[in-house]
Design a protein around this motif. Sequence first.
Motif, PDB file in Angstrom:
ATOM      1  N   ILE A   1      24.617  37.784  31.724  1.00 59.26           N
ATOM      2  CA  ILE A   1      25.143  39.451  31.856  1.00 59.26           C
ATOM      3  C   ILE A   1      23.876  40.162  32.458  1.00 59.26           C
ATOM      4  O   ILE A   1      23.104  40.075  31.911  1.00 59.26           O
ATOM      5  CB  ILE A   1      25.340  39.799  30.399  1.00 59.26           C
ATOM      6  CG1 ILE A   1      26.283  38.631  29.761  1.00 59.26           C
ATOM      7  CG2 ILE A   1      26.223  41.113  30.474  1.00 59.26           C
ATOM      8  CD1 ILE A   1      27.606  38.459  30.581  1.00 59.26           C
ATOM      9  N   GLY A   2      24.177  40.738  33.660  1.00 59.89           N
ATOM     10  CA  GLY A   2      22.842  41.530  34.083  1.00 59.89           C
ATOM     11  C   GLY A   2      22.437  40.615  35.385  1.00 59.89           C
ATOM     12  O   GLY A   2      22.237  39.560  35.390  1.00 59.89           O
ATOM     13  N   SER A   3      22.326  41.466  36.577  1.00 59.07           N
ATOM     14  CA  SER A   3      22.108  40.867  37.904  1.00 59.07           C
ATOM     15  C   SER A   3      20.745  41.446  38.476  1.00 59.07           C
ATOM     16  O   SER A   3      20.368  41.274  39.610  1.00 59.07           O
ATOM     17  CB  SER A   3      23.158  40.783  38.748  1.00 59.07           C
ATOM     18  OG  SER A   3      23.166  42.351  39.307  1.00 59.07           O
ATOM     19  N   GLY A   4      19.777  41.819  37.428  1.00 52.77           N
ATOM     20  CA  GLY A   4      18.371  41.951  37.862  1.00 52.77           C
ATOM     21  C   GLY A   4      17.672  40.759  38.088  1.00 52.77           C
ATOM     22  O   GLY A   4      18.289  39.841  38.168  1.00 52.77           O
ATOM     23  N   PRO A   5      16.466  40.826  38.339  1.00 49.14           N
ATOM     24  CA  PRO A   5      15.672  39.368  38.690  1.00 49.14           C
ATOM     25  C   PRO A   5      15.567  38.623  37.398  1.00 49.14           C
ATOM     26  O   PRO A   5      15.524  37.618  37.894  1.00 49.14           O
ATOM     27  CB  PRO A   5      14.225  40.378  38.866  1.00 49.14           C
ATOM     28  CG  PRO A   5      14.041  41.896  38.200  1.00 49.14           C
ATOM     29  CD  PRO A   5      15.516  42.470  38.469  1.00 49.14           C
TER      30      PRO A   5
ATOM     31  N   ASP B   1      30.232  27.922  27.500  1.00 48.59           N
ATOM     32  CA  ASP B   1      29.096  27.283  26.631  1.00 48.59           C
ATOM     33  C   ASP B   1      27.956  27.980  26.159  1.00 48.59           C
ATOM     34  O   ASP B   1      27.562  27.656  24.987  1.00 48.59           O
ATOM     35  CB  ASP B   1      28.962  25.798  27.231  1.00 48.59           C
ATOM     36  CG  ASP B   1      30.196  24.878  27.525  1.00 48.59           C
ATOM     37  OD1 ASP B   1      30.872  24.863  26.602  1.00 48.59           O
ATOM     38  OD2 ASP B   1      30.424  24.593  28.859  1.00 48.59           O
ATOM     39  N   SER B   2      27.476  28.726  26.839  1.00 45.99           N
ATOM     40  CA  SER B   2      26.090  29.406  26.699  1.00 45.99           C
ATOM     41  C   SER B   2      26.341  30.858  27.314  1.00 45.99           C
ATOM     42  O   SER B   2      26.956  30.742  28.451  1.00 45.99           O
ATOM     43  CB  SER B   2      25.086  28.816  27.053  1.00 45.99           C
ATOM     44  OG  SER B   2      24.012  29.389  26.495  1.00 45.99           O
ATOM     45  N   ILE B   3      25.515  31.703  26.797  1.00 42.89           N
ATOM     46  CA  ILE B   3      25.518  33.056  27.489  1.00 42.89           C
ATOM     47  C   ILE B   3      24.199  33.545  27.478  1.00 42.89           C
ATOM     48  O   ILE B   3      23.235  33.237  26.584  1.00 42.89           O
ATOM     49  CB  ILE B   3      26.266  34.157  26.458  1.00 42.89           C
ATOM     50  CG1 ILE B   3      27.643  33.708  26.182  1.00 42.89           C
ATOM     51  CG2 ILE B   3      26.236  35.706  26.913  1.00 42.89           C
ATOM     52  CD1 ILE B   3      28.380  34.569  25.095  1.00 42.89           C
ATOM     53  N   VAL B   4      23.814  34.099  28.642  1.00 39.75           N
ATOM     54  CA  VAL B   4      22.301  34.791  28.707  1.00 39.75           C
ATOM     55  C   VAL B   4      22.459  36.286  28.975  1.00 39.75           C
ATOM     56  O   VAL B   4      22.901  36.827  30.124  1.00 39.75           O
ATOM     57  CB  VAL B   4      21.681  33.745  29.847  1.00 39.75           C
ATOM     58  CG1 VAL B   4      20.038  34.193  29.869  1.00 39.75           C
ATOM     59  CG2 VAL B   4      21.732  32.377  29.833  1.00 39.75           C
ATOM     60  N   LEU B   5      21.855  37.057  28.137  1.00 40.97           N
ATOM     61  CA  LEU B   5      21.853  38.225  28.325  1.00 40.97           C
ATOM     62  C   LEU B   5      20.447  38.898  28.837  1.00 40.97           C
ATOM     63  O   LEU B   5      19.695  38.852  28.551  1.00 40.97           O
ATOM     64  CB  LEU B   5      21.788  39.227  26.741  1.00 40.97           C
ATOM     65  CG  LEU B   5      23.026  38.670  25.868  1.00 40.97           C
ATOM     66  CD1 LEU B   5      22.990  39.359  24.446  1.00 40.97           C
ATOM     67  CD2 LEU B   5      24.510  38.977  26.802  1.00 40.97           C
ATOM     68  N   CYS B   6      20.774  39.509  30.207  1.00 38.46           N
ATOM     69  CA  CYS B   6      19.513  40.257  31.108  1.00 38.46           C
ATOM     70  C   CYS B   6      19.889  41.374  31.196  1.00 38.46           C
ATOM     71  O   CYS B   6      19.889  41.770  32.518  1.00 38.46           O
ATOM     72  CB  CYS B   6      19.615  39.142  32.051  1.00 38.46           C
ATOM     73  SG  CYS B   6      18.979  37.268  31.717  1.00 38.46           S
ATOM     74  N   GLY B   7      20.351  42.183  30.499  1.00 38.34           N
ATOM     75  CA  GLY B   7      20.999  43.637  30.859  1.00 38.34           C
ATOM     76  C   GLY B   7      19.833  44.490  31.057  1.00 38.34           C
ATOM     77  O   GLY B   7      20.050  45.811  31.388  1.00 38.34           O
ATOM     78  N   GLY B   8      18.548  44.300  30.732  1.00 35.81           N
ATOM     79  CA  GLY B   8      17.537  45.230  31.010  1.00 35.81           C
ATOM     80  C   GLY B   8      17.219  46.317  29.923  1.00 35.81           C
ATOM     81  O   GLY B   8      17.887  46.250  28.936  1.00 35.81           O
TER      82      GLY B   8
END
Length: 484
Positions: free
Chosen positions: A149-153, A229-236
């Motif tokens: 979740i989130g497409s920043g660096p 199966d897994s979630i990575v939150l990278c929303g800033g």
Amino acid sequence: MGKIGGFKEYNRTDESNIVVEERVSNYSEFTVALTKDKIKEQGSRCMDCGIPFCHSACPLGNLIPDFNDMVHQEEWQSALEILQSTNNFPEFTGRLCPAPCEKSCVLGIISEPVAIENIEKNIIERGFSEGWIKPQPPEVRTGKTVAVIGSGPAGLAAAQQLNRAGHTVTVFERDNAIGGLLRYGIPNFKLEKGIIDRRVAVLKAEGITFKTSVNVGVNYNIEELNTFDSIVLCGGSTERRSLPTNGIESKGVVQAMTFLTQQTKSLYGEAIPNQIMATGKDVIVIGGGDTGSDCVGTSNRHGAKSVTNFEILPKPPVGRSETTPWPFWPLQLKTSSSHEEGCNRNWLINTKEFISNEKGELIGLKTVEVAWKMTQGHRPELVEKEGSEKIWPCDLALLALGFTGPEKTLSDQLGLEIDLRSNYKATNYQTNVPHIFTAGDMRRGQSLIVWAISEGREAAREVDKYLMGYTNLPTKGNGDLPNL
């Protein structure tokens, strides 16, 4: 190492810039690249230190003496392989990173440090121009699925690493194009968006799926994430800091990121109703960091009548402060290219009131000069200087005050814990919900692009271990190196 004694033979040479009058007429990047011979000379300045502090200061652990040596030997492909073994996106860091590696370069003790960031940028640009950058899809798929979740660096780095591990990765972005703050928070004159598109094309060819205009928890049911199966939150870190100041609601007091985002979107043909423009206005930028500098550069390109910058902290020294000796990040005056384009900079200034007319439109700012009282064992105290109040004409005030943390939409709906700094709480990037991980500014708070990429890479290792019970993804500073 680079050329023996090269650091004594060659001086540091940086890219030059197109003259101010030309570059402020457009939004294109304006640096003038060095020749390959000059870049080779710069690589030759590296001393191959026994203990390379540049490597230690880099959050990615980039193998800096190694790729410098390859550039000196004109082994550009080997330099590229070394660089990419630790850094997924050198084309971003080579333009945007403040280069903590250079501040800790051993050569910097006695001379100008090695031009590491520019060497990095030239390596990756050579790689693209020569066709050496090719998609690397995994040979085998694991059958595991991951939502990023989130497409920043941070999100892009996590996605690429997890895809390389063989997992099927989908990246969700709430805006209408990929890149996060790279896309909409960084002006084009620092990062043209074709650079992002070029990299995204590679990631798509590697097998990563991108879904834009998808705001998870808003227009995408949070329950649908359960299919992964897994979630990575990278929303800033996107909650913008404001000021508890009278008149803050005046028309013309604008958050910096709103101003910058509108400008970038308008360049690509998006309709921006009532776009905020600095044209012909007295602009005051409150906040002296990089975002404030970006507002200065954008205002000058709009054709502002005047551009003024306020900073509440003291003016840093021109040279390295004694309080931050080598190899620490220095307290030191930074003059950006935007400042050079025209800006009245002021330190130790506090805004007391935003003044508006009968229509509620901003017409001025009331300020006071301040000092910081330091008492041992206590927090610094802000003291106003009596009789120093001043009224500044102002039609547009841009608040470049940083961010206070991530939005809580996802944490509330997913039942995630928050730490004392209002960030998403995680141990080894894993939240209190075992299959949910978080990385980047959402986990550590507002930080540097190089930290975001590092966080994405490290989080991917932890996700891979969670899914498979082991991981072959590289650790920090220990990339999959070629045989040289």
